[in-house]
Enzyme design. Structure first.
Site, mmCIF file in Angstrom:
data_model
loop_
_atom_site.group_PDB
_atom_site.id
_atom_site.type_symbol
_atom_site.label_atom_id
_atom_site.label_comp_id
_atom_site.label_asym_id
_atom_site.label_seq_id
_atom_site.Cartn_x
_atom_site.Cartn_y
_atom_site.Cartn_z
ATOM 1 N N TYR A 283 -7.125 1.860 2.809
ATOM 2 C CA TYR A 283 -7.651 3.207 1.988
ATOM 3 C C TYR A 283 -9.031 3.102 2.167
ATOM 4 O O TYR A 283 -9.445 4.157 2.823
ATOM 5 C CB TYR A 283 -7.058 3.122 0.645
ATOM 6 C CG TYR A 283 -7.829 4.380 -0.200
ATOM 7 C CD1 TYR A 283 -7.524 5.510 0.233
ATOM 8 C CD2 TYR A 283 -8.706 4.023 -1.437
ATOM 9 C CE1 TYR A 283 -8.557 6.582 -0.617
ATOM 10 C CE2 TYR A 283 -9.319 5.028 -1.852
ATOM 11 C CZ TYR A 283 -9.505 6.118 -1.672
ATOM 12 O OH TYR A 283 -10.064 7.216 -2.317
ATOM 13 N N THR B 244 -15.448 7.915 -1.990
ATOM 14 C CA THR B 244 -15.242 6.902 -2.927
ATOM 15 C C THR B 244 -16.229 5.747 -3.102
ATOM 16 O O THR B 244 -16.748 5.288 -2.029
ATOM 17 C CB THR B 244 -13.758 6.356 -2.975
ATOM 18 O OG1 THR B 244 -13.570 5.225 -3.699
ATOM 19 C CG2 THR B 244 -13.636 5.855 -1.560
ATOM 20 N N ASP B 245 -16.208 5.047 -4.124
ATOM 21 C CA ASP B 245 -17.023 3.715 -4.301
ATOM 22 C C ASP B 245 -16.525 2.625 -3.544
ATOM 23 O O ASP B 245 -17.306 1.640 -3.353
ATOM 24 C CB ASP B 245 -17.348 3.389 -5.818
ATOM 25 C CG ASP B 245 -15.858 3.080 -6.685
ATOM 26 O OD1 ASP B 245 -14.691 3.264 -6.023
ATOM 27 O OD2 ASP B 245 -16.234 2.715 -7.744
ATOM 28 N N GLU B 246 -15.249 2.637 -3.261
ATOM 29 C CA GLU B 246 -14.279 1.779 -2.397
ATOM 30 C C GLU B 246 -15.074 1.320 -1.234
ATOM 31 O O GLU B 246 -14.602 -0.002 -0.605
ATOM 32 C CB GLU B 246 -12.752 1.744 -2.601
ATOM 33 C CG GLU B 246 -12.461 2.171 -4.067
ATOM 34 C CD GLU B 246 -11.062 2.216 -4.345
ATOM 35 O OE1 GLU B 246 -10.223 1.538 -3.551
ATOM 36 O OE2 GLU B 246 -10.513 2.778 -5.321
ATOM 37 N N LYS C 106 -11.649 5.655 4.290
ATOM 38 C CA LYS C 106 -12.640 6.570 3.697
ATOM 39 C C LYS C 106 -13.965 6.421 4.287
ATOM 40 O O LYS C 106 -14.668 7.407 4.519
ATOM 41 C CB LYS C 106 -12.793 6.478 2.014
ATOM 42 C CG LYS C 106 -11.554 7.080 1.438
ATOM 43 C CD LYS C 106 -11.052 8.469 1.591
ATOM 44 C CE LYS C 106 -12.266 9.273 0.883
ATOM 45 N NZ LYS C 106 -11.831 10.888 0.845
HETATM 46 P P1 NAD Z 1 -4.611 12.976 -4.984
HETATM 47 O O1 NAD Z 1 -3.706 11.902 -4.206
HETATM 48 O O2 NAD Z 1 -4.280 13.369 -6.253
HETATM 49 O O3 NAD Z 1 -4.571 14.346 -3.852
HETATM 50 C C1 NAD Z 1 -4.459 14.612 -2.828
HETATM 51 C C2 NAD Z 1 -4.361 15.858 -2.287
HETATM 52 O O4 NAD Z 1 -4.589 15.817 -0.609
HETATM 53 C C3 NAD Z 1 -2.650 16.150 -2.603
HETATM 54 O O5 NAD Z 1 -2.801 17.502 -3.078
HETATM 55 C C4 NAD Z 1 -2.233 16.251 -1.039
HETATM 56 O O6 NAD Z 1 -1.256 17.064 -0.902
HETATM 57 C C5 NAD Z 1 -3.544 16.615 -0.111
HETATM 58 N N1 NAD Z 1 -3.374 16.043 1.022
HETATM 59 C C6 NAD Z 1 -3.111 14.873 1.550
HETATM 60 N N2 NAD Z 1 -3.196 14.830 2.653
HETATM 61 C C7 NAD Z 1 -3.338 16.077 3.372
HETATM 62 C C8 NAD Z 1 -3.531 16.527 4.582
HETATM 63 N N3 NAD Z 1 -3.206 16.013 5.842
HETATM 64 N N4 NAD Z 1 -3.710 18.094 4.746
HETATM 65 C C9 NAD Z 1 -3.979 18.531 3.747
HETATM 66 N N5 NAD Z 1 -3.802 18.174 2.331
HETATM 67 C C10 NAD Z 1 -3.463 16.999 2.295
HETATM 68 O O7 NAD Z 1 -6.095 12.646 -4.534
HETATM 69 P P2 NAD Z 1 -7.362 12.617 -5.737
HETATM 70 O O8 NAD Z 1 -7.179 11.425 -6.681
HETATM 71 O O9 NAD Z 1 -7.440 14.062 -6.297
HETATM 72 O O10 NAD Z 1 -8.660 12.292 -4.735
HETATM 73 C C11 NAD Z 1 -9.108 13.481 -4.161
HETATM 74 C C12 NAD Z 1 -10.214 12.932 -3.235
HETATM 75 O O11 NAD Z 1 -11.283 12.026 -3.862
HETATM 76 C C13 NAD Z 1 -9.806 12.019 -2.083
HETATM 77 O O12 NAD Z 1 -10.721 12.142 -0.951
HETATM 78 C C14 NAD Z 1 -10.326 10.746 -2.856
HETATM 79 O O13 NAD Z 1 -10.557 9.745 -1.732
HETATM 80 C C15 NAD Z 1 -11.360 10.972 -3.551
HETATM 81 N N6 NAD Z 1 -11.701 10.044 -4.587
HETATM 82 C C16 NAD Z 1 -10.759 9.886 -5.592
HETATM 83 C C17 NAD Z 1 -10.966 8.936 -6.747
HETATM 84 C C18 NAD Z 1 -9.958 8.423 -7.686
HETATM 85 O O14 NAD Z 1 -10.221 7.991 -8.751
HETATM 86 N N7 NAD Z 1 -8.961 9.408 -7.855
HETATM 87 C C19 NAD Z 1 -12.353 8.225 -6.767
HETATM 88 C C20 NAD Z 1 -13.205 8.683 -5.935
HETATM 89 C C21 NAD Z 1 -12.894 9.433 -4.815
HETATM 90 P P1 TYD Z 2 -5.640 2.170 -9.240
HETATM 91 O O1 TYD Z 2 -5.553 3.185 -10.425
HETATM 92 O O2 TYD Z 2 -4.453 2.141 -8.165
HETATM 93 O O3 TYD Z 2 -7.154 2.453 -8.524
HETATM 94 P P2 TYD Z 2 -8.006 1.754 -7.598
HETATM 95 O O4 TYD Z 2 -6.917 0.582 -7.105
HETATM 96 O O5 TYD Z 2 -8.259 2.860 -6.757
HETATM 97 O O6 TYD Z 2 -8.963 1.227 -8.386
HETATM 98 O O7 TYD Z 2 -5.827 0.724 -9.892
HETATM 99 C C1 TYD Z 2 -6.959 0.554 -11.027
HETATM 100 C C2 TYD Z 2 -6.843 -0.993 -11.258
HETATM 101 O O8 TYD Z 2 -5.809 -1.097 -12.186
HETATM 102 C C3 TYD Z 2 -6.898 -1.576 -10.018
HETATM 103 O O9 TYD Z 2 -7.678 -2.870 -10.414
HETATM 104 C C4 TYD Z 2 -5.383 -2.058 -9.962
HETATM 105 C C5 TYD Z 2 -4.854 -2.278 -11.030
HETATM 106 N N1 TYD Z 2 -3.450 -1.718 -11.356
HETATM 107 C C6 TYD Z 2 -2.751 -2.649 -11.975
HETATM 108 O O10 TYD Z 2 -2.743 -3.686 -12.493
HETATM 109 N N2 TYD Z 2 -1.457 -2.145 -12.368
HETATM 110 C C7 TYD Z 2 -0.862 -1.063 -11.646
HETATM 111 O O11 TYD Z 2 0.446 -0.725 -11.786
HETATM 112 C C8 TYD Z 2 -1.844 -0.214 -10.975
HETATM 113 C C9 TYD Z 2 -1.209 1.210 -10.511
HETATM 114 C C10 TYD Z 2 -3.144 -0.773 -10.713
#
Ligand code: NAD
Ligand code: TYD
Length: 354
Positions: A157, A131-133, A161
């Site tokens: 988080y 992630t960018d975070e 990561k």
């Molecule tokens: P999500 O929370 O929707 O899904 C995570 C999945 O991982 C779930 O299906 C969960 O059951 C599984 N999981 C969790 N712990 C586990 C374990 N110990 N063993 C096996 N499975 C496990 O997540 P997402 O949003 O699809 O993100 C997927 C990946 O992409 C993550 O690594 C996240 O850090 C990365 N990522 C997400 C975003 C975003 O905006 N959502 C952005 C950049 C990177």
């Molecule tokens: P989120 O979707 O949780 O992603 P991330 O924290 O990983 O960037 O949140 C996106 C942005 O929205 C973040 O600045 C937090 C804000 N946010 C709210 O203002 N209200 C909410 O209920 C949630 C879930 C997020």
């Protein structure tokens, strides 16, 4: 033809990736390993059960021996690692599981791959999705994150990561494990669990519930449509160089308030008869998230120059598609929204803080 192991494939991005990969690449076999935490659901993969190339295994990535056996049994050459705990707000309330799954889990996967592939790394790939975070937060006007920006995570988080990214790089330098890493910005699109901001907005518009906005709502994210992220990962698997990291982003930087306004306007247009029009009246400012990162922005010049990747959706087109998807999949959305686990989370996170 690849034999692929995907971890976390029952979650949001993982399930989109599996659907995308099965259509757009030559895959011999795809094994999806997922623990099915609250965030994972087999309903995200509905329809794939009959695909002879696809197999699901419910397991924890921390089960090193099980993973090692899967790698050997299915002659896996490509491992794509999505599995993680992913919600910043949950990481603030319960950090331990983030260290357990994200840091320890990634370590166990790396060990499983190192041992199963046993020094015969030719034709193998361990791709880690990050992630960018990990780069921290930007002030207004500061340059975007590049692959050489120093890590500066600020939530449990992002720290977990960052820890996993460091382990992955260490396995490349120390053991020669052929790894690649992608650091991507905030994704949105189909199958995103409605704890994240964009599906929270859509769900609450539909239910007529308040839309909680943290702090002043002027935080900035670089939103990428999930399909663009999936295409980027495939490009990295095809032509990315082992040991390299690639940043991906959507190329836009709206504030949270702007995102909310755009979605509410789409909802007003698509649901003109709703008693909740105008939907933006549902907005409520609530107490800010501790340590809330102000701004993320990605510099994607490296992947663009090296692999010719760039996002195809812009925010307006991506949000339109996303709202359409949720409106067409109300059964999916309502099943999550009515689930006890989800109700408990909403109660814990919002009711006591608003
Ligand atoms: P999500 O929370 O929707 O899904 C995570 C999945 O991982 C779930 O299906 C969960 O059951 C599984 N999981 C969790 N712990 C586990 C374990 N110990 N063993 C096996 N499975 C496990 O997540 P997402 O949003 O699809 O993100 C997927 C990946 O992409 C993550 O690594 C996240 O850090 C990365 N990522 C997400 C975003 C975003 O905006 N959502 C952005 C950049 C990177
Ligand atoms: P989120 O979707 O949780 O992603 P991330 O924290 O990983 O960037 O949140 C996106 C942005 O929205 C973040 O600045 C937090 C804000 N946010 C709210 O203002 N209200 C909410 O209920 C949630 C879930 C997020």
């Amino acid at each position: 033809m690849r034999n692929m192991l995907v971890t976390g494939g029952a979650g949001f991005i993982g399930s989109n990736f599996i659907r995308h990969a099965l259509v757009y690449t030559h895959i011999n076999k795809l094994v999806n390993l997922d623990l099915l935490t609250y965030a994972g659901s087999l309903s995200n993969l509905a329809g794939l059960e009959t695909d002879p190339r696809y197999q699901f295994v419910q397991a924890d990535i921390r089960s090193r021996e099980l993973v090692q056996n899967l790698l050997l049994e299915h002659q896996i050459d490509t491992l794509v690692h999505f599995a993680a705990e992913t919600h910043v707000d949950r990481s603030i309330r319960q950090p331990e599981i983030f260290i357990e799954s994200n840091v320890l889990g990634t370590f166990q996967l790396l060990e499983a791959a190192r041992q199963a592939w046993d020094g015969s790394f030719s034709g193998k790939r361990f791709h880690h999705v990050s992630t960018d975070e990990v780069y921290g937060t930007l002030a207004a006007g500061e340059p975007s994150f590049s692959e050489t920006t120093p890590y500066n995570p600020r939530s449990p988080y992002s720290a977990s990561k960052a820890g996993s990214d460091h382990c992955v790089r260490a396995y490349f330098h120390t053991y020669g494990l052929p790894v690649t890493i992608s650091n991507c910005s905030n994704n949105y699109g189909p199958y995103q669990y409605p704890e994240k901001f964009i599906p929270v907005i859509i769900l609450n518009c539909l239910m007529g519930e308040i839309i909680p906005v943290y702090g002043d709502g002027r935080q900035i994210r670089d939103w990428i449509y999930v399909e663009d992220h999936c295409r980027g990962i495939l490009r990295i698997l095809e032509d990315g160089q082992p040991g390299e990291t690639y940043n991906l982003g959507g190329g836009n930087q709206p504030s949270n308030l702007e995102v909310l306004e755009q979605i509410c306007a789409i909802m007003d247009r698509k649901r003109p008869g709703s008693p909740h029009v105008p939907h933006h009246n549902l907005l409520r400012f609530v107490i800010d998230r501790p340590g809330h990162d102000r701004r993320y922005a990605m510099d994607c010049r490296k992947i663009n120059a090296a692999l010719g990747w760039q996002p195809e959706e812009n925010l307006a087109s991506g949000l339109e598609k996303t709202v359409d998807w949720y409106l067409d999949h109300m059964d999916w959305l309502l099943a999550v929204a009515r689930d006890e686990k989800y109700r408990t989370w909403i109660q814990t996170q919002y009711k006591e803080e608003s």
